[in-house]
Enzyme design. Structure first.
Site, PDB file in Angstrom:
ATOM      1  N   CYS A   1      32.211  36.409  45.550  1.00 17.89           N
ATOM      2  CA  CYS A   1      31.119  37.705  44.926  1.00 17.89           C
ATOM      3  C   CYS A   1      29.745  37.441  44.661  1.00 17.89           C
ATOM      4  CB  CYS A   1      32.018  37.718  43.654  1.00 17.89           C
ATOM      5  SG  CYS A   1      31.361  36.588  42.567  1.00 17.89           S
TER       6      CYS A   1
ATOM      7  N   GLU B   1      32.108  36.791  34.110  1.00 23.11           N
ATOM      8  CA  GLU B   1      31.570  37.110  35.633  1.00 23.11           C
ATOM      9  C   GLU B   1      31.650  37.937  36.602  1.00 23.11           C
ATOM     10  OE1 GLU B   1      29.259  34.053  36.332  1.00 23.11           O
ATOM     11  OE2 GLU B   1      29.595  32.914  34.018  1.00 23.11           O
ATOM     12  N   LEU B   2      30.509  38.704  36.759  1.00 21.89           N
ATOM     13  CA  LEU B   2      31.449  40.007  37.350  1.00 21.89           C
ATOM     14  C   LEU B   2      30.909  40.241  39.266  1.00 21.89           C
ATOM     15  CD1 LEU B   2      30.969  42.637  33.840  1.00 21.89           C
ATOM     16  CD2 LEU B   2      33.420  40.683  35.334  1.00 21.89           C
TER      17      LEU B   2
ATOM     18  N   ARG C   1      31.252  31.918  54.112  1.00 20.84           N
ATOM     19  CA  ARG C   1      32.608  31.417  53.263  1.00 20.84           C
ATOM     20  C   ARG C   1      32.916  31.292  52.967  1.00 20.84           C
ATOM     21  NH1 ARG C   1      30.181  30.982  47.878  1.00 20.84           N
ATOM     22  NH2 ARG C   1      30.587  28.500  47.807  1.00 20.84           N
TER      23      ARG C   1
ATOM     24  N   TRP D   1      41.597  35.830  42.485  1.00 16.00           N
ATOM     25  CA  TRP D   1      42.307  35.221  43.725  1.00 16.00           C
ATOM     26  C   TRP D   1      41.274  34.660  44.844  1.00 16.00           C
ATOM     27  CZ3 TRP D   1      40.843  37.465  48.039  1.00 16.00           C
ATOM     28  CH2 TRP D   1      40.213  38.693  47.923  1.00 16.00           C
ATOM     29  N   ASN D   2      39.936  34.948  44.518  1.00 16.08           N
ATOM     30  CA  ASN D   2      39.334  34.589  46.045  1.00 16.08           C
ATOM     31  C   ASN D   2      39.694  32.839  45.986  1.00 16.08           C
ATOM     32  OD1 ASN D   2      38.356  34.996  43.667  1.00 16.08           O
ATOM     33  ND2 ASN D   2      35.778  35.213  45.316  1.00 16.08           N
TER      34      ASN D   2
ATOM     35  N   ARG E   1      36.453  25.937  36.676  1.00  8.93           N
ATOM     36  CA  ARG E   1      35.330  26.110  36.267  1.00  8.93           C
ATOM     37  C   ARG E   1      35.282  26.513  34.274  1.00  8.93           C
ATOM     38  NH1 ARG E   1      31.024  29.907  40.197  1.00  8.93           N
ATOM     39  NH2 ARG E   1      32.523  31.694  38.927  1.00  8.93           N
TER      40      ARG E   1
ATOM     41  N   SER F   1      36.229  41.587  38.865  1.00  2.06           N
ATOM     42  CA  SER F   1      35.155  42.451  39.529  1.00  2.06           C
ATOM     43  C   SER F   1      34.524  43.413  38.034  1.00  2.06           C
ATOM     44  CB  SER F   1      36.057  43.911  40.276  1.00  2.06           C
ATOM     45  OG  SER F   1      37.232  44.411  39.200  1.00  2.06           O
TER      46      SER F   1
ATOM     47  N   SER G   1      26.347  27.114  44.957  1.00  2.00           N
ATOM     48  CA  SER G   1      27.163  26.963  44.299  1.00  2.00           C
ATOM     49  C   SER G   1      27.270  25.628  43.433  1.00  2.00           C
ATOM     50  CB  SER G   1      28.978  26.986  44.377  1.00  2.00           C
ATOM     51  OG  SER G   1      28.413  29.003  44.880  1.00  2.00           O
TER      52      SER G   1
ATOM     53  N   LYS H   1      47.550  37.036  39.883  1.00  2.85           N
ATOM     54  CA  LYS H   1      49.231  37.213  40.824  1.00  2.85           C
ATOM     55  C   LYS H   1      49.473  36.789  42.443  1.00  2.85           C
ATOM     56  CE  LYS H   1      50.322  42.135  42.192  1.00  2.85           C
ATOM     57  NZ  LYS H   1      48.313  42.884  41.985  1.00  2.85           N
TER      58      LYS H   1
HETATM   59  C1  SIN Z   1      33.303  33.723  43.541  1.00  3.52           C
HETATM   60  O1  SIN Z   1      32.590  33.876  44.357  1.00  3.52           O
HETATM   61  O2  SIN Z   1      33.212  34.139  42.322  1.00  3.52           O
HETATM   62  C2  SIN Z   1      32.483  31.928  43.230  1.00  3.52           C
HETATM   63  C3  SIN Z   1      31.723  31.650  44.261  1.00  3.52           C
HETATM   64  C4  SIN Z   1      31.335  30.330  44.076  1.00  3.52           C
HETATM   65  O3  SIN Z   1      31.235  30.073  43.470  1.00  3.52           O
HETATM   66  O4  SIN Z   1      30.392  29.946  45.289  1.00  3.52           O
END
Ligand code: SIN
Length: 475
Positions: free
Chosen positions: A282, A248-249, A276, A148-149, A157, A227, A439, A175
């Site tokens: 993550c 991607e964890l 940010r 969700w982030n 991506r 996660s 990124s 969700k």
């Molecule tokens: C992420 O936090 O999952 C991705 C961060 C990013 O692509 O900049």
């Protein structure tokens, strides 16, 4: 806008007619509801993707490339609307949401360019008896599970390279933020992606949904961002069918500031690396290792910058940090801050949940955090910056690497030779050297150790969605 499931180019309700309630995290109130998919819907979506993929794989790379470029353009043409949708369901400030839309769209432009450059190779076998031909066909049907982030960018991506390589996909958006995902699905249809190539099935029953998708004999790959804890569970499940995976964890990024750094630049980098997208990334700086000679100055300036952050609903003017995703996130952060303070740290700013309705935590700086405090071993996923002072570089690098995560690290120094040497010793898939953000769709995003498997973006990203076939040929 559509709030149903997208299966085989049709918008339909879930098999059980249930709805998912989408909340505004700055108030906790419902803003919309979307159809909830069942395991049967996941199966139907894989069926649809299986049929569509056979045709999509035959579309010429140039044509696929042009459709992807149209997707890029369409997302940008609808940037205003997508920005508002992201802020509405995720809560991040509008400026971050707008940045996310550009970032999300860029994966289509980048992969439109890569779609026509999936190269194999040919070479004479050492024996001289035959040729070794290597080609890269698409994997087939890919199941995409996103967090969700980044309601838009974590989908694109994966989606853009998967489509560029000739795959069809079934997406399970989170969700918490399904509205952006469904709107992207609609826009991709308008841009010319054929029915069934992209299927989107939000659900309330993640476990049984995932079981159905993984057990479908046509599913060939799972691409997941989330996660490490959930990644381990999905990996175990994928092993039953020996599926290809890209994971991607979680992260636990060290942010290292040496005595010789430009401190103002380091603080600016720290604000980006920490704050940010409301500090819910993550790649976020999780542990600030600051050399003794500049620790007072850095901590003072960082505290002033963090103290100036305005928290509130992302849609409000001047807000630079939105709400966290739910009440549990606030509880977890508060527990970590309390245990760090009990072990001797001091909060130079913040240190408690926000004092307004919604899921807010005060932007916080903790000074003199013990290197083994629980806050340094867990992904914080919120606006808290723990500072650990150091005097010996070797010991600091040992501590920075003393985590099962290896996604991201940051190093600030004016001595580029030292910066490179330290970067090379850090066990992280990505390093920001005098930069608070790395990124870029043109760069390989991913982690070492338990931060993941595979890379997204760059030219590496597209090959994650390809098989390798070798033909020994004689003529
Ligand atoms: C992420 O936090 O999952 C991705 C961060 C990013 O692509 O900049």
């Amino acid at each position: 806008m559509q709030t149903q499931l997208l299966i085989n180019g049709e918008w339909r309700d879930g098999a059980h007619g249930q709805r998912i309630s989408v909340l505004d995290p700055s108030t906790g109130e419902e803003i919309a509801s979307v159809a909830a998919g069942t395991p049967a819907d996941a199966t139907a979506a894989v069926d649809a993707a299986t049929a569509a993929q056979k045709l999509w794989a035959k579309v010429a790379p140039r044509e696929r490339s042009e459709i992807l470029r149209a997707c890029w353009k369409t997302l940008l043409d609808h940037a205003g609307e997508l920005t508002e949708l992201i802020t509405m369901e995720h809560g991040k400030p509008l400026a971050d949401a707008r940045g996310e839309v550009t970032y999300a769209a860029e994966f289509f432009r980048w992969n439109a360019e890569e779609a026509v450059r999936i190269h194999g190779s040919i070479g004479l076998a050492p024996s001289g008896n035959n040729n070794i031909i290597v080609r890269h066909p698409p994997v087939g049907v890919v199941v995409i599970v996103t967090p969700w982030n980044f309601p838009a960018a974590m989908i694109t991506r994966k989606l853009a390279p998967a489509l560029a390589a000739g795959n069809a996909v079934v997406i399970k958006p989170p969700k918490e933020t399904p509205l952006t995902a469904l709107r992207i699905g609609e826009l991709l249809e308008e841009a010319g992606v054929p029915p069934g190539v992209v299927n989107i099935v939000p659900t309330l029953s993640s476990g049984s949904w995932f079981d159905a998708a993984v057990d479908h004999p046509a599913t060939r790959m799972v691409s997941f961002t989330g996660s490490t804890e959930v990644g381990r569970i999905l990996l175990r499940r994928c092993s039953d069918r020996v599926l290809k995976v890209c994971m991607e964890l979680g992260g636990n990024a060290p942010f290292i500031v040496f005595d010789d750094a430009d401190i103002d630049a380091a603080v600016e980098g720290a604000m980006t690396a920490k704050m940010r997208h409301s500090a819910e990334t993550c790649t976020a700086a999780n542990r600030f290792f600051v050399e003794e000679g500049v620790a007072d100055e850095f901590t003072k300036k960082l505290s002033a910058a963090i103290g100036a952050v305005k928290c509130g609903p992302g849609s409000e003017d001047g807000v630079t940090c939105g709400p966290m995703i739910n009440a549990k996130a606030i509880e977890d952060m508060d527990g970590l801050v309390k245990s760090a303070i009990a072990a001797g740290a001091t909060a130079t700013i913040g240190g408690a949940p926000g004092d307004r309705a919604g899921f807010f935590y005060q932007p916080t700086v903790l000074d003199n955090v013990a290197p083994d405090s629980p806050i340094t071993t867990q992904e914080i996923f919120g606006p808290i910056a723990p500072v650990i002072r150091f005097s010996d570089t070797d010991t600091m690098i040992e501590q920075a690497n003393n985590t099962e995560m290896g996604l991201m690290a940051y190093v600030f120094t004016k001595d580029i030779g030292k910066g490179m040497a330290v970067s090379e010793r850090l066990e992280a898939g990505m390093v920001g050297l005098n930069r608070g953000s790395v990124s870029d769709p043109a760069a390989p995003f991913g982690g070492m150790k338990q931060s993941g498997l595979g890379r997204e973006g760059a030219s590496e990203g597209i090959y994650e969605f390809c098989e390798t076939q070798y033909i020994a040929a004689q003529w």
